[in-house]
Design an enzyme around this catalytic site. Structure first.
Site, PDB file in Angstrom:
ATOM      1  N   GLU A 121      37.635  46.507  47.004  1.00  0.00           N
ATOM      2  CA  GLU A 121      36.249  45.833  47.202  1.00  0.00           C
ATOM      3  C   GLU A 121      36.010  44.867  47.400  1.00  0.00           C
ATOM      4  OE1 GLU A 121      33.796  49.577  44.989  1.00  0.00           O
ATOM      5  OE2 GLU A 121      34.461  47.809  43.479  1.00  0.00           O
TER       6      GLU A 121
ATOM      7  N   CYS B 158      33.090  37.475  47.655  1.00  0.00           N
ATOM      8  CA  CYS B 158      33.874  37.680  46.739  1.00  0.00           C
ATOM      9  C   CYS B 158      35.298  38.470  47.082  1.00  0.00           C
ATOM     10  CB  CYS B 158      33.396  38.063  45.350  1.00  0.00           C
ATOM     11  SG  CYS B 158      34.206  38.549  43.925  1.00  0.00           S
TER      12      CYS B 158
ATOM     13  N   CYS C  39      45.082  45.886  39.523  1.00  0.00           N
ATOM     14  CA  CYS C  39      45.317  44.508  38.741  1.00  0.00           C
ATOM     15  C   CYS C  39      46.657  44.700  37.783  1.00  0.00           C
ATOM     16  CB  CYS C  39      43.920  43.783  38.060  1.00  0.00           C
ATOM     17  SG  CYS C  39      44.128  42.340  37.338  1.00  0.00           S
TER      18      CYS C  39
ATOM     19  N   CYS D 168      43.072  42.975  31.127  1.00  0.00           N
ATOM     20  CA  CYS D 168      41.882  42.247  30.372  1.00  0.00           C
ATOM     21  C   CYS D 168      41.221  43.126  29.868  1.00  0.00           C
ATOM     22  CB  CYS D 168      41.062  41.173  31.273  1.00  0.00           C
ATOM     23  SG  CYS D 168      42.122  39.690  31.757  1.00  0.00           S
TER      24      CYS D 168
ATOM     25  N   CYS E 256      37.456  44.102  31.071  1.00  0.00           N
ATOM     26  CA  CYS E 256      37.194  44.216  32.473  1.00  0.00           C
ATOM     27  C   CYS E 256      37.311  45.611  33.137  1.00  0.00           C
ATOM     28  CB  CYS E 256      38.235  43.157  33.295  1.00  0.00           C
ATOM     29  SG  CYS E 256      37.984  43.310  35.037  1.00  0.00           S
TER      30      CYS E 256
ATOM     31  N   GLY F 262      42.263  41.905  41.258  1.00  0.00           N
ATOM     32  CA  GLY F 262      43.794  41.255  41.391  1.00  0.00           C
ATOM     33  C   GLY F 262      43.568  39.850  40.755  1.00  0.00           C
ATOM     34  N   GLU F 263      44.853  39.335  40.373  1.00  0.00           N
ATOM     35  CA  GLU F 263      45.069  38.036  40.116  1.00  0.00           C
ATOM     36  C   GLU F 263      45.725  37.278  41.354  1.00  0.00           C
ATOM     37  OE1 GLU F 263      45.944  34.481  39.172  1.00  0.00           O
ATOM     38  OE2 GLU F 263      45.098  35.601  37.413  1.00  0.00           O
TER      39      GLU F 263
ATOM     40  N   SER G 155      39.990  31.910  41.377  1.00  0.00           N
ATOM     41  CA  SER G 155      39.981  32.283  40.171  1.00  0.00           C
ATOM     42  C   SER G 155      41.109  32.646  39.532  1.00  0.00           C
ATOM     43  CB  SER G 155      38.639  33.193  39.726  1.00  0.00           C
ATOM     44  OG  SER G 155      38.835  33.432  38.661  1.00  0.00           O
TER      45      SER G 155
ATOM     46  N   SER H 197      39.506  31.638  34.098  1.00  0.00           N
ATOM     47  CA  SER H 197      38.982  32.850  33.364  1.00  0.00           C
ATOM     48  C   SER H 197      39.478  32.549  31.792  1.00  0.00           C
ATOM     49  CB  SER H 197      39.573  34.053  33.847  1.00  0.00           C
ATOM     50  OG  SER H 197      38.799  34.438  35.012  1.00  0.00           O
TER      51      SER H 197
ATOM     52  N   HIS I 224      37.639  32.786  28.420  1.00  0.00           N
ATOM     53  CA  HIS I 224      37.024  33.831  27.601  1.00  0.00           C
ATOM     54  C   HIS I 224      37.412  33.766  25.956  1.00  0.00           C
ATOM     55  CE1 HIS I 224      35.931  35.269  31.696  1.00  0.00           C
ATOM     56  NE2 HIS I 224      37.396  35.900  31.770  1.00  0.00           N
TER      57      HIS I 224
ATOM     58  N   ASN J 163      28.783  42.899  31.437  1.00  0.00           N
ATOM     59  CA  ASN J 163      28.367  43.927  32.208  1.00  0.00           C
ATOM     60  C   ASN J 163      29.198  45.173  31.760  1.00  0.00           C
ATOM     61  OD1 ASN J 163      26.948  42.385  34.198  1.00  0.00           O
ATOM     62  ND2 ASN J 163      28.601  41.406  34.829  1.00  0.00           N
TER      63      ASN J 163
ATOM     64  N   CYS K  90      30.472  41.042  38.016  1.00  0.00           N
ATOM     65  CA  CYS K  90      31.618  40.486  37.458  1.00  0.00           C
ATOM     66  C   CYS K  90      32.169  41.502  36.441  1.00  0.00           C
ATOM     67  CB  CYS K  90      31.467  39.148  36.706  1.00  0.00           C
ATOM     68  SG  CYS K  90      32.978  38.349  35.874  1.00  0.00           S
TER      69      CYS K  90
END
Length: 413
Positions: free
Chosen positions: A136, A151, A158, A162, A165, A215-216, A247, A269, A271, A346, A389
């Protein structure tokens, strides 16, 4: 509790020898990343996609088919400046060569499965690639001006897991290739009709890129770097490195390489401000703990007052949103040209986390701002189409078994 982490290379060194073992660690990361390599750029009929090739590769291909190297410049202009997908549109190239190129090559785009527009004008694309895998991409328009950020995803799925997420609940299937990464931006431009590429001070609707999708990115560094070099090339798309932000959750050795080679903006990131908590919600922290991530930020060469590092901080009620957490965050990033994006959580189906209250968000933000750091509270965009996000997730997991053999290796850690 999880088992104690393996000792990472940076724990074996003192501050004066910070790079002695980085090459070995980067080699390890690349070796694991290669196990999730994208498929070949060749189509079943033998034609090859020209999108995603470097200038050098494009020149080699032209020479192989008996053409002069100057054809590279012509093709580059048509593909990346004009946005052409049909060789017959290339008016500066004679018809016999147009036909010759069409027999051997294509100028590809990912297939658009769905294209949804939110009530707030955020647009989400579900792209399908040639092997059936999906990712996406989201376009987030600015609220005041005719511009916005694309984005982009760098992997199908991924590997980081996390806990807050939704994307992280989808296991890694494979890396995206340079053509698939560039292609997301080009397909978004197709949707908005922004061809040819704006030049100089001409306003751009799709004005920035944020590598913040699925993904990273630093676990797919080679493909990401190749794609960004194509996008930054001044004779094509020509997007400035100042308009691109990568990111990462803190892949320290690759942060150093990204800064040295690409010089694009960095977002981290974070957090959490304690290793015990970050170990839990960002499992990568067990390999690259907070101290090492912050040290990598301090030496990131592109960081300056004009180009601050962004620290992303998801606000989880009663987990990481206390005033004490805010003060420790200020202490950690002291002296770094930085800003802090506070991201309200979210919610997504199955998650036990709750977003921080508005009152607590503001208390946290005020402590960070009083210390001299910009601390905007990021307003969720595209929530009604699950484009906010942490909400990106496709059904590509259903194709995972077909994409990887039973004895395939575990994802990069």
């Amino acid at each position: 509790m999880s088992a104690a982490p393996a000792t990472s290379p940076s724990r074996l060194r003192d501050g004066t020898a910070a790079s002695l073992l980085d090459d070995a660690e980067r080699t390890r990361i690349r070796a694991k990343s290669a196990q999730f390599a994208p498929p070949t750029a060749a189509l079943p009929d033998g034609r090859r996609d020209l999108v995603g090739l470097s200038r050098e590769e494009l020149t080699e291909i032209m020479v192989e088919i008996g053409e002069k190297p100057f054809r590279t410049k012509q093709l580059w202009h048509w593909i990346y400046h004009q946005g052409a997908t049909d060789f017959s549109r290339m008016s500066s190239i004679a018809r016999p060569l147009q036909e010759k190129l069409a027999e051997r090559f294509v100028i590809g785009r990912p297939g658009v499965v769905t294209e949804q527009t939110s009530q707030d004008s955020t647009r989400k694309f579900l792209f399908r690639f040639r092997d059936g895998q999906e990712a996406e991409t989201v376009y987030i328009p600015d609220r005041q001006e005719d511009r916005g950020a694309v984005c982009i995803s760098s992997q199908v799925g991924c590997t980081l897991s996390c806990t807050f997420c939704h994307t992280g609940t989808q296991a890694l299937v494979r890396n995206l290739g340079a053509a698939e990464i560039v292609g997301q931006f080009m397909a978004a431009r197709d949707s908005y009709g922004e061809w040819p590429s704006p030049k100089g001070d001409t306003p751009r609707l799709l004005s920035t890129i944020v590598l913040m999708g699925m993904g990273e990115p630093l676990y797919n560094y080679d493909n990401v770097a190749k794609a960004m070099r194509i996008i930054m090339d001044g004779e094509g798309i020509g997007l400035s490195r100042r308009r691109i932000t990568l990111s990462t959750s803190g892949v320290v050795p690759m942060m150093d390489q990204c800064g040295a080679e690409l010089g694009i903006n960095l977002a981290v990131s974070l957090h959490a401000v304690r290793d015990d908590l970050r170990d839990e919600i960002v499992p990568l922290n067990r390999k690259y703990p907070i101290k090492e991530v912050i040290a990598a930020c301090r030496r990131y060469p592109a960081a300056s007052n004009a180009r601050r590092i962004t620290f992303e901080y998801i606000m989880l009620r009663g987990i990481n949103d206390s005033e004490a957490d805010a003060r420790e965050l200020v202490r950690l990033i002291s002296g770094i040209p930085a800003k802090v994006n506070l991201i309200p959580f979210n919610p997504w189906p199955g998650s036990s986390y709750k977003p921080s209250t508005r009152e607590q968000l503001e208390k946290f933000a005020n402590i960070v701002m009083d210390a001299g750091f910009a601390s905007p509270i990021r307003m969720p965009r595209g929530r009604d189409i699950l484009a906010a996000c942490g909400q990106l997730r496709t059904e590509s997991q259903r194709l995972r078994r077909a994409a990887r053999p039973d004895d395939a290796p575990d994802p990069v850690e």
